[in-house]
Design a protein around this motif. Structure first.
Motif, short mmCIF file in Angstrom:
data_model
loop_
_atom_site.label_atom_id
_atom_site.label_comp_id
_atom_site.label_asym_id
_atom_site.label_seq_id
_atom_site.Cartn_x
_atom_site.Cartn_y
_atom_site.Cartn_z
N MET A 1 0.85 -1.18 0.00
CA MET A 1 0.00 0.00 0.00
C MET A 1 0.89 1.24 0.00
N PHE A 37 -6.37 -1.92 5.21
CA PHE A 37 -6.62 -1.26 3.92
C PHE A 37 -5.37 -1.41 3.09
N ASP A 38 -5.43 -2.23 2.04
CA ASP A 38 -4.21 -2.53 1.29
C ASP A 38 -4.14 -1.90 -0.09
N ALA A 39 -5.14 -1.14 -0.48
CA ALA A 39 -5.10 -0.43 -1.75
C ALA A 39 -4.27 0.84 -1.58
N ASP A 40 -3.70 1.33 -2.67
CA ASP A 40 -3.03 2.62 -2.61
C ASP A 40 -4.09 3.68 -2.28
N ALA A 41 -3.68 4.68 -1.51
CA ALA A 41 -4.66 5.65 -1.02
C ALA A 41 -4.12 7.08 -1.11
N GLU A 83 -11.97 -1.86 -8.52
CA GLU A 83 -10.56 -2.23 -8.49
C GLU A 83 -9.87 -1.73 -9.75
N ASN A 84 -8.86 -0.92 -9.56
CA ASN A 84 -8.04 -0.48 -10.68
C ASN A 84 -6.65 -0.14 -10.15
N GLU A 85 -5.82 0.37 -10.99
CA GLU A 85 -4.45 0.63 -10.59
C GLU A 85 -4.27 2.03 -10.01
N CYS A 86 -5.32 2.79 -9.90
CA CYS A 86 -5.23 4.15 -9.36
C CYS A 86 -5.37 4.12 -7.84
N ALA A 87 -4.77 5.11 -7.20
CA ALA A 87 -4.92 5.25 -5.76
C ALA A 87 -6.35 5.65 -5.43
N VAL A 88 -6.85 5.17 -4.31
CA VAL A 88 -8.21 5.48 -3.86
C VAL A 88 -8.18 6.80 -3.08
#
Length: 154
Positions: A1, A37-41, A83-88
């Motif tokens: 992340m 929370f493991d998505a980029d943020a 889900e995509n490659e962009c930060a949330v």
């Protein structure tokens, strides 16, 4: 992340030093890790004075008083996030440094401690926690805050 923080200083009461920005990032990052929370943020943090936060509190919450922190989450339900490659982009945190310094002084700890706490608190709000919905929700959120503050060394 990966966490990207956008920190803006819109007040002239206290100097926002590199150490303050590092504390902000550390508090937010560790809250996200704690919550799994493991998505980029991305999170935006704005420092303001009491007058500005009072105006925001009045405008957005109908409360005509200064407060320490306001949270503006972008999502009500993280299942909505595709889900995509962009930060949330999780949302915005607005902190009154004037109020944070006073609260820290009154409690007996530094402004850095107080800002870290407010960032943990507000990040939990960005993730959907709300201590005003029930006593159980309040207890759960406050327990998480204590544990995260201990993790980051406060």
């Amino acid at each position: 992340m990966t966490l990207t923080t956008y920190i803006t200083d819109e007040q002239d009461v206290y100097e926002v030093r590199v150490a303050m920005k590092a504390i902000v990032r550390k508090a937010i990052f560790n809250t996200l890790v704690y919550e799994g929370f493991d998505a980029d943020a991305e999170v935006s943090v704005t420092f303001v004075d009491n007058d500005r936060i009072k105006a925001l509190n009045s405008s957005y919450r109908g409360k005509d008083s200064a407060t320490d922190v306001l949270s503006f989450p972008l999502y009500d339900d993280f299942n909505e996030i595709i889900e995509n490659e962009c930060a949330v982009p999780l949302g915005d945190i607005v902190i009154s440094l004037e109020r944070a310094a006073r609260q820290g002084y009154d409690i007996g700890h530094s402004i850095y401690h107080e800002v870290a706490f407010l960032c943990v608190h507000s990040t939990l709000h960005l993730l959907g926690y709300d201590h005003e919905t029930s006593k159980e929700d309040e207890e759960e959120m406050f327990q998480k805050q204590r544990e995260i503050m201990e993790i980051i060394g406060f």
